[in-house]
Motif scaffolding. Sequence first.
Motif, short mmCIF file in Angstrom:
data_model
loop_
_atom_site.label_atom_id
_atom_site.label_comp_id
_atom_site.label_asym_id
_atom_site.label_seq_id
_atom_site.Cartn_x
_atom_site.Cartn_y
_atom_site.Cartn_z
N ARG A 57 3.74 10.27 4.55
CA ARG A 57 2.29 11.03 5.48
C ARG A 57 2.22 9.79 6.59
O ARG A 57 2.18 10.44 7.34
N ASP A 58 2.84 8.94 6.96
CA ASP A 58 3.14 8.16 7.75
C ASP A 58 3.88 8.40 8.87
O ASP A 58 3.78 8.59 9.74
N ARG A 59 5.30 8.51 8.31
CA ARG A 59 6.39 9.37 8.60
C ARG A 59 6.11 10.43 10.11
O ARG A 59 6.33 10.64 11.12
N TRP A 60 4.98 11.70 9.04
CA TRP A 60 4.28 12.73 9.76
C TRP A 60 3.72 12.38 10.58
O TRP A 60 4.44 13.12 11.27
N ARG A 103 5.95 11.71 13.76
CA ARG A 103 6.57 12.46 13.89
C ARG A 103 5.27 13.29 15.02
O ARG A 103 5.66 13.75 15.78
N GLY A 104 4.52 13.51 14.80
CA GLY A 104 3.17 14.73 15.43
C GLY A 104 2.64 13.48 16.51
O GLY A 104 1.48 14.18 17.16
#
Length: 341
Positions: free
Chosen positions: A246-249, A252-253
């Motif tokens: 979730r933190d990577r998404w 990225r967003g």
Amino acid sequence: MRTERNPTRLDRVFARLDRERERPAHLSVPRTSRHRTVLAVAALAFYLTIVWLVVTTSWLVRLDWQVMFFRPYQQWASIHWFVDYYVVLGQRGPTAVMVAAWLGWRSWRQHTLRPLLTLGASLLLLNITVGAAKYGMGRLGPHYATVIGSNEMGLGGDIFPSGHTANAVVTWGILAYLASTPAARRWLSAISAVTSLGVGMATVYLGTHWLSDVVLGWVAGLLILLALPWFEPLIARTEDYAFDLRDRWRARGGVKAPAPVTPVAAPARLKPLTAPQNETAAREATAPAHITRSPAYLAQGPHTSRSERTPVTPVGSRRPPHPDRVVRGTPSQSTRPVPGG
């Protein structure tokens, strides 16, 4: 005189819901212990014993046939409508949806995925173990029995052990497993045991299961609940992986992740003051502070003394202009005529 209304139980419930969501750090995760291990081994031995008694067409199979010929649904036909509704508490679809909704709300309020992941792990174990046993032994139910007195094994059935009973033990027992306090765990354990017991007897009443199916279903569900602590490390790693993903998404967003909460340091302990220091501190605390301030009739800003001011002659005055005036306190520079001289 106006008095405030005492908060009711409903007010306290809504006040608790309005609090900030926080991760439950005080909850105790069930661990593997010697007592749990001994209980799991005993339940497994009992499970194998029931299977052996059915496979060998022992007295347990004869008891199954006697209960089937008794036909409880005809003996107590007045409660048939109630049993038809009550047996729904053991069906996979309705119970899984209700329990998942409650555990999902808990996960959202507490910022943790453990309740939902634990439910998913228990249902996965239930499908693997009970499903494999059902299709592996292939026993037919009472309504489809072919030979009186036989165990009806290996004929393509899927009712041994009872899926209704095992599902009731797991889905309602998971609420007791995830309880927040020991008292709540005891109460929920008793409620889930009574519920699953009623579901099993309801299937026997309706004639959809043999009595031995229900007994084996109880033990199968209990074994899954006893085995859950061995899967807690895997559940914790899965939760960490989900939060990292979730933190990577978010990164990225372009969405900034919330700042981690830093723990508050423990307050420093102060040494008590001695008697003289206590008296001095008390006098300093009670004595009024001396503030230097200018008189109230003066305007704000720097002020000069009256003798240093430049004399100004008002308009229309008969006094001589200020160059001819002498400032008080200074010797006279000019000679004035003496009257009568």
